[in-house]
Design a protein around this motif. Structure first.
Motif, PDB file in Angstrom:
ATOM      1  N   LEU A 280      18.174  -9.761  28.281  1.00 26.43           N
ATOM      2  CA  LEU A 280      17.274 -10.469  27.371  1.00 26.43           C
ATOM      3  C   LEU A 280      18.062 -11.206  26.296  1.00 26.43           C
ATOM      4  N   GLN A 281      17.414 -12.220  25.757  1.00 25.22           N
ATOM      5  CA  GLN A 281      17.916 -12.956  24.601  1.00 25.22           C
ATOM      6  C   GLN A 281      16.779 -13.043  23.589  1.00 25.22           C
ATOM      7  N   ALA A 282      17.119 -13.056  22.297  1.00 26.91           N
ATOM      8  CA  ALA A 282      16.051 -12.960  21.305  1.00 26.91           C
ATOM      9  C   ALA A 282      16.440 -13.570  19.967  1.00 26.91           C
ATOM     10  N   TYR A 283      15.405 -13.866  19.203  1.00 27.83           N
ATOM     11  CA  TYR A 283      15.549 -14.269  17.808  1.00 27.83           C
ATOM     12  C   TYR A 283      14.508 -13.514  16.982  1.00 27.83           C
ATOM     13  N   THR A 284      14.887 -13.080  15.804  1.00 22.60           N
ATOM     14  CA  THR A 284      13.947 -12.479  14.863  1.00 22.60           C
ATOM     15  C   THR A 284      14.151 -13.121  13.494  1.00 22.60           C
ATOM     16  N   ALA A 285      13.125 -13.031  12.656  1.00 23.94           N
ATOM     17  CA  ALA A 285      13.230 -13.590  11.310  1.00 23.94           C
ATOM     18  C   ALA A 285      12.258 -12.871  10.388  1.00 23.94           C
ATOM     19  N   THR A 286      12.563 -12.925   9.102  1.00 25.45           N
ATOM     20  CA  THR A 286      11.638 -12.451   8.072  1.00 25.45           C
ATOM     21  C   THR A 286      11.236 -13.682   7.280  1.00 25.45           C
ATOM     22  N   ARG A 287      10.060 -14.212   7.602  1.00 25.77           N
ATOM     23  CA  ARG A 287       9.663 -15.521   7.101  1.00 25.77           C
ATOM     24  C   ARG A 287       8.798 -15.460   5.844  1.00 25.77           C
ATOM     25  N   PHE A 288       7.829 -14.544   5.824  1.00 26.17           N
ATOM     26  CA  PHE A 288       6.847 -14.592   4.741  1.00 26.17           C
ATOM     27  C   PHE A 288       6.831 -13.364   3.853  1.00 26.17           C
ATOM     28  N   ARG A 289       7.133 -12.185   4.378  1.00 25.55           N
ATOM     29  CA  ARG A 289       6.926 -10.951   3.628  1.00 25.55           C
ATOM     30  C   ARG A 289       8.228 -10.440   3.022  1.00 25.55           C
ATOM     31  N   ASP A 290       8.115  -9.809   1.890  1.00 22.39           N
ATOM     32  CA  ASP A 290       9.276  -9.242   1.201  1.00 22.39           C
ATOM     33  C   ASP A 290       9.538  -7.844   1.743  1.00 22.39           C
ATOM     34  N   ILE A 291      10.057  -7.792   2.984  1.00 20.64           N
ATOM     35  CA  ILE A 291      10.336  -6.525   3.657  1.00 20.64           C
ATOM     36  C   ILE A 291      11.745  -6.560   4.227  1.00 20.64           C
TER      37      ILE A 291
ATOM     38  N   GLN B  54       0.815  -1.214   0.000  1.00 23.43           N
ATOM     39  CA  GLN B  54       0.000   0.000   0.000  1.00 23.43           C
ATOM     40  C   GLN B  54       0.851   1.267   0.000  1.00 23.43           C
ATOM     41  N   ALA B  55       2.054   1.176   0.552  1.00 18.96           N
ATOM     42  CA  ALA B  55       2.949   2.339   0.594  1.00 18.96           C
ATOM     43  C   ALA B  55       4.389   1.832   0.553  1.00 18.96           C
ATOM     44  N   PRO B  56       5.251   2.481  -0.221  1.00 19.79           N
ATOM     45  CA  PRO B  56       6.624   1.985  -0.395  1.00 19.79           C
ATOM     46  C   PRO B  56       7.464   2.018   0.870  1.00 19.79           C
ATOM     47  N   TRP B  57       7.077   2.820   1.878  1.00 19.38           N
ATOM     48  CA  TRP B  57       7.880   2.921   3.093  1.00 19.38           C
ATOM     49  C   TRP B  57       7.584   1.798   4.090  1.00 19.38           C
ATOM     50  N   ARG B  58       6.497   1.070   3.895  1.00 22.53           N
ATOM     51  CA  ARG B  58       6.134   0.043   4.868  1.00 22.53           C
ATOM     52  C   ARG B  58       7.140  -1.105   4.867  1.00 22.53           C
ATOM     53  N   GLY B  59       7.532  -1.502   6.071  1.00 23.80           N
ATOM     54  CA  GLY B  59       8.477  -2.599   6.220  1.00 23.80           C
ATOM     55  C   GLY B  59       9.927  -2.210   6.020  1.00 23.80           C
ATOM     56  N   THR B  60      10.199  -0.909   5.767  1.00 18.82           N
ATOM     57  CA  THR B  60      11.581  -0.464   5.582  1.00 18.82           C
ATOM     58  C   THR B  60      12.205  -0.106   6.929  1.00 18.82           C
ATOM     59  N   ARG B  61      13.527  -0.186   6.987  1.00 21.36           N
ATOM     60  CA  ARG B  61      14.228   0.124   8.237  1.00 21.36           C
ATOM     61  C   ARG B  61      14.230   1.607   8.554  1.00 21.36           C
TER      62      ARG B  61
ATOM     63  N   MET C 298      12.004   3.976   7.647  1.00 23.43           N
ATOM     64  CA  MET C 298      10.731   4.671   7.766  1.00 23.43           C
ATOM     65  C   MET C 298       9.696   3.955   8.626  1.00 23.43           C
ATOM     66  N   ASP C 299       9.826   2.629   8.785  1.00 23.87           N
ATOM     67  CA  ASP C 299       8.730   1.878   9.376  1.00 23.87           C
ATOM     68  C   ASP C 299       9.146   0.940  10.498  1.00 23.87           C
ATOM     69  N   GLY C 300      10.102   0.072  10.219  1.00 16.26           N
ATOM     70  CA  GLY C 300      10.433  -0.979  11.164  1.00 16.26           C
ATOM     71  C   GLY C 300       9.587  -2.207  10.898  1.00 16.26           C
ATOM     72  N   GLY C 301       9.788  -3.253  11.695  1.00 15.85           N
ATOM     73  CA  GLY C 301       9.077  -4.502  11.508  1.00 15.85           C
ATOM     74  C   GLY C 301       7.996  -4.699  12.546  1.00 15.85           C
ATOM     75  N   VAL C 302       7.673  -5.954  12.834  1.00 17.06           N
ATOM     76  CA  VAL C 302       6.578  -6.261  13.745  1.00 17.06           C
ATOM     77  C   VAL C 302       6.828  -5.688  15.144  1.00 17.06           C
ATOM     78  N   LEU C 303       8.077  -5.664  15.594  1.00 17.96           N
ATOM     79  CA  LEU C 303       8.369  -5.153  16.930  1.00 17.96           C
ATOM     80  C   LEU C 303       8.087  -3.657  17.049  1.00 17.96           C
ATOM     81  N   MET C 304       8.597  -2.896  16.105  1.00 17.21           N
ATOM     82  CA  MET C 304       8.485  -1.440  16.183  1.00 17.21           C
ATOM     83  C   MET C 304       7.107  -0.935  15.753  1.00 17.21           C
ATOM     84  N   ASN C 305       6.496  -1.643  14.822  1.00 19.28           N
ATOM     85  CA  ASN C 305       5.252  -1.142  14.263  1.00 19.28           C
ATOM     86  C   ASN C 305       4.028  -1.724  14.960  1.00 19.28           C
ATOM     87  N   GLN C 306       3.853  -3.038  14.891  1.00 22.49           N
ATOM     88  CA  GLN C 306       2.644  -3.637  15.445  1.00 22.49           C
ATOM     89  C   GLN C 306       2.728  -3.921  16.950  1.00 22.49           C
ATOM     90  N   ALA C 307       3.862  -4.436  17.439  1.00 24.44           N
ATOM     91  CA  ALA C 307       3.941  -4.915  18.823  1.00 24.44           C
ATOM     92  C   ALA C 307       4.360  -3.835  19.819  1.00 24.44           C
TER      93      ALA C 307
END
Length: 341
Positions: free
Chosen positions: A196-207, A161-168, A170-179
């Motif tokens: 803290l200890q953590a893991y992140t991944a980009t599994r399904f979306r082209d972001i 919907q917008a070219p900035w979505r999912g970018t580092r 302008m937007d961020g990922g699930v942590l910064m945007n949705q969660a």
């Protein structure tokens, strides 16, 4: 009458306008957007003055508060300019995409003696207010652990919907945007995070950023926590939840947007008392979280108080996201410094 200017007239600005329109002592005095057509609704409905240039808008001395509703990567530049122009600021989440930018915003607001509120409206849901009261009264006793979960869906069309979505930048990922709201709740309820200890991944979306993240945290209180956030859940939003486990009580708040008690048991609390609390949690909000924050800003201006959700709160959530990201990328534990500048 407090004059507000909406900056960025996209989807989220509508929530701000709806809240402001219901407050007798507030009005949408101006709007600002690079696309003139986006401002037309506010011109027609509120007789708002349109500005295509943000710097020109800031010269209008009648504007008291600037509501920044633009993509996240623009927040720091706009907020600092607004603070330097002497305008109070209501800033959409996340406060910024980096700790440095968030601190720079805080410093500019303090230097220019303007109020800064950050939009984390989930704190005003009735069930979460009741949970916070119980925690503050020590009803759970010592806390064993807490789970914070966001299991949502954001499909390919959303990101297109917008070219900035999912970018580092302008937007961020699930942590910064949705969660980010869920993480704010975690800190609000439990206090500062330690390691803290953590893991992140980009599994399904082209972001560029993550679409799923998990973390295990310790709190300064000694309690443990588990964070699970994802926009990969098929086929639509499933749930957002907060679960707290203590030596004298257990509570689970769940729903698509963490808005009702699924389970509540507290030592010494009768069945009737428990039902009353759970029933309060089921009630419809009298007003939106945006309205709470905007009304609070008006009170802060009139009585020289600090906003109920201020810049330090916004910085804390950003720092937690950055710590999770650092731990995942470095593949090692990270010492978080939430609740500190």
């Amino acid at each position: 009458m407090v004059n507000f200017s909406l900056v960025g007239c996209g989807f989220i600005a509508q929530k701000h306008s709806e809240a402001i329109a219901r407050i007798p002592t507030a009005r949408i005095y101006a709007v600002c957007d690079k696309i003139q057509e986006n401002m037309k609704l506010y011109q027609d409905k509120h007789n708002a003055i349109p500005y295509e240039d943000f710097d020109v808008m800031l010269q209008d001395e009648k504007i008291d508060v600037v509501n920044i509703c633009t993509p996240s990567g623009t927040h720091a530049t706009l907020a600092i300019k607004a603070a330097n122009a002497g305008k109070h600021i209501i800033l959409e989440k996340p406060m910024a995409l980096s700790e440095k930018d968030a601190r720079d915003i805080l410093n500019a607001c303090e230097k220019n003696k303007v109020k800064l509120a950050v939009i984390h409206p989930n704190r005003f849901r009735p069930a979460l207010i009741e949970l916070k009261k119980l925690l503050d009264k020590g009803k759970f006793g010592k806390i064993s652990h807490i789970n914070a979960t966001v299991r949502w869906n954001r499909n390919k069309e959303y990101y297109e919907q917008a070219p900035w979505r999912g970018t580092r930048v302008m937007d961020g990922g699930v942590l910064m945007n949705q969660a980010i709201h869920n993480l704010d709740l975690l800190l609000w309820l439990m206090g500062p995070v330690g390691e803290l200890q953590a893991y992140t991944a980009t599994r399904f979306r082209d972001i560029e950023c993550e679409d799923v993240a998990v973390a295990v945290v310790t709190f300064e209180s000694g309690a443990l926590g588990v964070i699970e956030t994802a926009t990969t859940v098929y086929p639509k939003n499933l749930e957002e939840s907060i679960s707290i486990f203590g030596e004298k009580g257990t509570a689970i708040i769940r729903g698509t947007h963490a808005n009702k008690f699924e389970h509540l048991v507290i030592e010494g609390l009768s069945d009737d008392e428990t039902k009353t609390i759970m029933d309060i949690g089921e009630k419809q909000q009298e007003k939106s979280g945006h309205a709470w924050i905007i009304e609070d800003m008006i009170e802060c201006i009139n009585n020289d108080k600090q906003p109920i959700i201020g810049g330090q709160d916004g910085l804390n959530a950003v720092k937690l996201v950055n710590a999770i990201t650092e731990a995942a990328e470095s593949k090692r534990p990270v010492i978080s410094t939430t609740n500190k500048r």
